[in-house]
Scaffold this motif. Structure first.
Motif, short mmCIF file in Angstrom:
data_model
loop_
_atom_site.label_atom_id
_atom_site.label_comp_id
_atom_site.label_asym_id
_atom_site.label_seq_id
_atom_site.Cartn_x
_atom_site.Cartn_y
_atom_site.Cartn_z
N ARG A 1 0.95 -1.30 0.15
CA ARG A 1 -0.06 0.12 -0.16
C ARG A 1 0.74 1.27 -0.06
N ALA A 2 1.70 1.14 0.90
CA ALA A 2 2.73 2.32 0.88
C ALA A 2 3.56 2.77 -0.22
N ASN A 3 3.87 1.64 -1.20
CA ASN A 3 4.71 1.80 -2.37
C ASN A 3 3.63 2.12 -3.51
N LEU A 4 2.33 1.72 -3.58
CA LEU A 4 1.42 1.77 -4.59
C LEU A 4 1.24 3.19 -4.73
N GLY A 5 1.12 4.18 -3.74
CA GLY A 5 1.09 5.66 -3.66
C GLY A 5 -0.49 5.91 -4.19
N SER A 6 -0.50 7.24 -4.52
CA SER A 6 -2.03 7.77 -4.73
C SER A 6 -2.71 7.30 -6.07
N LEU A 7 -3.94 6.88 -5.81
CA LEU A 7 -4.73 6.44 -7.00
C LEU A 7 -5.77 7.56 -7.62
N ASP A 8 -5.33 8.57 -7.28
CA ASP A 8 -6.36 9.80 -7.60
C ASP A 8 -6.40 10.16 -9.00
N ARG A 9 -5.49 9.63 -9.89
CA ARG A 9 -5.83 9.77 -11.29
C ARG A 9 -6.64 8.66 -11.98
N ASP B 1 -10.63 6.57 -11.93
CA ASP B 1 -12.06 6.78 -11.73
C ASP B 1 -12.57 6.10 -10.94
N LEU B 2 -11.92 4.60 -10.65
CA LEU B 2 -12.35 3.81 -9.69
C LEU B 2 -11.29 2.86 -9.71
N VAL B 3 -11.20 1.99 -8.49
CA VAL B 3 -10.41 0.91 -8.11
C VAL B 3 -11.12 -0.49 -7.93
N HIS B 4 -10.47 -1.56 -8.51
CA HIS B 4 -11.23 -2.53 -8.90
C HIS B 4 -10.12 -3.79 -8.38
N SER B 5 -10.24 -4.16 -7.05
CA SER B 5 -9.29 -5.14 -6.40
C SER B 5 -9.77 -6.65 -6.44
N HIS B 6 -8.78 -7.19 -6.57
CA HIS B 6 -9.11 -8.88 -7.11
C HIS B 6 -8.17 -9.70 -5.99
N HIS B 7 -9.03 -10.35 -5.01
CA HIS B 7 -8.72 -11.01 -3.98
C HIS B 7 -8.47 -10.25 -2.72
N TRP B 8 -8.70 -10.82 -1.51
CA TRP B 8 -8.70 -10.13 -0.47
C TRP B 8 -7.54 -9.31 0.07
N MET B 9 -6.44 -9.70 -0.13
CA MET B 9 -5.26 -8.86 -0.04
C MET B 9 -5.10 -7.47 -0.60
N SER B 10 -5.60 -7.60 -2.06
CA SER B 10 -5.52 -6.51 -2.64
C SER B 10 -6.45 -5.49 -2.09
N LEU C 1 -6.43 3.56 0.10
CA LEU C 1 -5.85 4.63 -1.04
C LEU C 1 -7.22 5.02 -1.85
N ALA C 2 -8.28 4.21 -2.02
CA ALA C 2 -9.33 4.75 -2.66
C ALA C 2 -10.22 5.73 -1.99
N GLY D 1 -11.06 9.42 -3.01
CA GLY D 1 -12.25 9.95 -3.35
C GLY D 1 -12.93 9.25 -4.32
N ILE D 2 -12.48 7.81 -4.62
CA ILE D 2 -13.06 7.08 -5.99
C ILE D 2 -13.49 6.04 -5.27
N PRO D 3 -14.61 5.49 -6.03
CA PRO D 3 -15.21 4.09 -5.57
C PRO D 3 -14.18 2.86 -5.64
N HIS D 4 -14.51 1.89 -4.51
CA HIS D 4 -13.82 0.96 -4.60
C HIS D 4 -14.67 -0.46 -4.84
N LEU D 5 -14.32 -1.14 -5.83
CA LEU D 5 -15.02 -2.64 -6.24
C LEU D 5 -14.10 -3.47 -5.89
N MET D 6 -14.96 -4.83 -5.31
CA MET D 6 -14.14 -5.62 -4.95
C MET D 6 -14.73 -7.16 -5.52
N THR D 7 -13.82 -7.89 -6.13
CA THR D 7 -13.93 -9.33 -6.46
C THR D 7 -12.94 -10.17 -5.79
N PHE D 8 -13.74 -11.29 -5.11
CA PHE D 8 -12.97 -12.09 -4.07
C PHE D 8 -12.13 -13.01 -4.89
N HIS D 9 -12.82 -13.68 -5.72
CA HIS D 9 -12.25 -14.88 -6.44
C HIS D 9 -12.35 -16.15 -5.80
#
Length: 641
Positions: A89-97, A99-108, A115-116, A120-128
């Motif tokens: 997370r620390a090295n991922l940095g800002s995601l403000d560029r 429109d949304l974040v789609h994470s895959h698997h719980w660790m993501s 960060l989402a 100020g952007i939506p976060h969508l989750m797919t567990f797989h």
């Protein structure tokens, strides 16, 4: 639209069947490609697993892949990677560029949600995949779940703006075990590349000189959860003269370093060395060729959220023998594209396998049906449904609850059954309001004819409607005039008006209609009753008949006008059902729901007869008709999945 795909523990560039790469890797990359073809910019973020991996790399299909430092730059067992979530997370940095974040698997998700929120952007989750229950036998032979996983999955399920489940099974687990809000869970099933995975069309080929044509295929990461031992033991139980070759494609990850050797020992102990061939994980083209030349695909997994490999087999025209576990019951149409085995007992698998091997004509029929079904489940379709989910998450006033309003029992299924079932499966809340009990309707000739014109017919049709709604997945229902569909203190019944033709193409109420009938009711009173129900249900969208009532029935026409007025009073959109594609603002092709709609219609035994083909019906008056699965919506149609 710019979307960040977070896949912390495994890269989309990894070959499926190696290390921790599997169906998820295939799914996320295929989805990203399809979204890109639809005009969406997708960028992947994954953990650096080798010192030589560049910070940013463009894959051959144009997908941008970023490698993020988190832990040592080498492959790690999945069970250890969660120790490096904070660093990722620390090295991922800002995601403000984005429109949304789609994470895959719980660790993501655990890494990306904060960060989402910051962006100020939506976060969508797919567990797989979701952690096995602590008391589940699925844990036998598996490394212990990370202590952080159960809490992490609850965090992802409760803190994400939307969850995209790959099956009804996964949706139920995420809601029941991970505490997700049912209204925030949508089902988006995986797709398949029907050009890559196609039937062999008569070509004879085997992946190895030792392998005889007509081989069985098992393909997955080699771990106890995937149950390759069941496939091997079942093979040993077949008569030697009828025993085909078994090709096992896949490798073990670091968490299962000894398991692959155990499988080789099992093969030797069962004296199957000459008929079992192990192959490593393959590139997609090679795997597709191995797949299409197999005679039967074996998927004996103890648990699958969907089972993408089963769909790839279907696209290849290969029947599948699969465990009746999790999402495999949705990936396979039992008896049509393959057979489901209810246990993991090798004896049961051997019996089921032998039945298929001895019936080549049935396998051929399955192959055709499987391919036809796969052609309706392309990645382009998946991208379209995913994009609808993205727009829903971005739009603050997204539709969460749709109310369908119909005049009589059976109308809900005849006119909109497939659409209702589809919206339910997508995670929307659906309620149905029925204006009358169809008291004036005719009864199908036969054992129920004596109910015509009696109070018992009303009770019977109430029961039939309850059964139909249950089949469609609807659990919120009311009759107009009865709480909560009543504005006044005292309840009232709106009666069926009946129907007679009063001019060419113009219908009116039946001769027995009176002041209690729906068509005679005070418009303001009936509108207020509908509005009361819409407010109670927190409805976002009202759906009812078009202005002609579908075919002119006066109660249908009345229901249209009352529903439209009530929606306007409450201040929510109204959409009208239409079978005219050219008039539709949104069109739904829902052929896959035909069996479910037919099942619902069979509850309405007093009103119609469903024929064995699940395509045609006969109404009580003897009129033939077809079951509708494709429908459109006219008017103000907000984003729907």
């Amino acid at each position: 639209m710019r979307v960040a795909f977070i896949s912390l523990h495994t890269s989309p560039a990894e070959r499926a069947g190696t290390a921790d790469a599997g169906g998820m890797n295939v799914l996320i990359r295929a989805l990203a490609i399809a979204l890109r073809q639809a005009g969406i910019d997708v960028e992947f973020f994954t953990r650096r697993s080798s010192p030589g991996q560049p910070a940013t790399h463009v894959l051959e299909d144009g997908i941008v892949l970023h490698h993020v430092d988190a832990g040592p730059p080498r492959p790690l067992p999945k069970s250890q990677i969660d120790q490096h979530i904070d660093e990722f997370r620390a090295n991922l940095g800002s995601l403000d560029r984005f429109d949304l974040v789609h994470s895959h698997h719980w660790m993501s998700g655990v890494a990306a949600i904060p960060l989402a929120r910051e962006a100020g952007i939506p976060h969508l989750m797919t567990f797989h995949s979701v952690a096995a229950h602590p008391n589940s036998s699925l844990r036998d032979g598996e490394p212990a779940e990370s202590p952080a996983r159960l809490d992490g999955e609850i965090y992802c399920a409760t803190q994400s703006d939307l969850i995209l489940a790959v099956s009804r099974h996964e949706a139920a687990v995420v809601i029941g075990r991970c505490q997700a809000d049912p209204e925030q869970v949508m089902i988006v099933r995986p797709g398949v590349d029907t050009e890559l995975f196609h039937p062999a069309d008569g070509e004879v080929w085997t992946p190895d000189p030792r392998v005889a044509p007509g081989y069985l295929l098992f393909a997955a990461r080699l771990q106890p959860l995937k149950a390759p031992d069941v496939a091997i033991r079942a093979l040993a139980l077949l008569p030697e003269a009828e025993r085909p070759h078994l090709v096992v494609v896949g490798q073990a990850s670091a968490d299962f370093a000894d398991y692959e050797a155990e499988l080789h020992r099992l093969v030797a102990d069962l004296d199957l060395t000459s008929v079992v061939t192990f192959l490593p994980g393959q590139d997609r083209e090679s795997f597709a060729r191995i797949m299409r030349h197999a005679s039967i695909m074996l998927v004996p997994s103890h648990s699958e959220t969907f089972g993408l490999v089963a769909l790839e087999a279907s696209s290849s025209g290969v029947p599948t023998l699969a465990a009746a576990a999790g999402g495999l019951t949705e990936a396979i149409c039992n008896g049509h594209t393959g057979d489901l085995v209810p246990t993991h007992d090798p004896r049961d698998w051997a019996e089921a396998l032998l039945r298929l091997l001895r019936d080549p004509e049935r396998r051929a029929r399955m192959a055709v049906t499987a391919r036809e079904r796969a052609e309706t489940m392309t990645w382009a379709h998946v991208a379209d449904r995913t994009l609808q989910a993205y727009r829903r998450a971005i739009a603050n006033g997204a539709v969460k609850h749709v109310t369908f309003i119909h005049a009589h029992p059976d109308d809900e299924t005849l006119a909109s059954g497939a659409l209702i079932a589809h919206l339910v499966d997508e995670g929307l809340k659906v309620s149905v309001l029925t204006c009358t009990r169809g008291e004036m309707g005719a009864v199908v000739p036969g054992p129920l004819s004596h109910l015509a014109g009696t109070p018992a017919l009303e009770q019977r049709r109430e029961a039939e409607l309850a059964g139909a709604l249950d089949s469609l997945g609807v659990h919120a229902h009311a009759y107009l005039g009865m709480p909560p569909a009543r504005a006044a203190d005292e309840p009232r019944r709106y009666l069926d008006s009946g129907m007679r033709w009063i001019a060419d193409g113009v219908a009116g109420p039946g001769e027995q209609a009176d002041e209690r009938s729906l068509t005679s009711a005070d418009e303001a009173e009936a509108t207020a009753d509908i509005a009361a129900f819409l407010r109670k249900m927190h409805t976002d969208l009202v759906v009812s008949y078009d202005d002609d009532g579908g075919y002119g029935h006066p109660d249908h026409v009345r229901a249209h006008h009352l529903s439209r007025a009530a929606a306007e009073e409450v201040g929510i959109p109204f959409a009208a059902l239409t079978t005219n594609r050219e008039l539709a603002a949104r069109w739904f092709d829902l052929e896959g729901y035909r069996p479910r709609v037919a099942k619902a219609l069979r509850h309405h035994r007093t009103q119609l007869t469903v024929h064995d083909d699940d395509r045609s019906i006969t109404h009580s008056g003897g009129q033939p008709d077809t079951i509708v699965t494709s429908t459109g919506l006219r008017g103000e149609v907000p984003h729907l999945p």
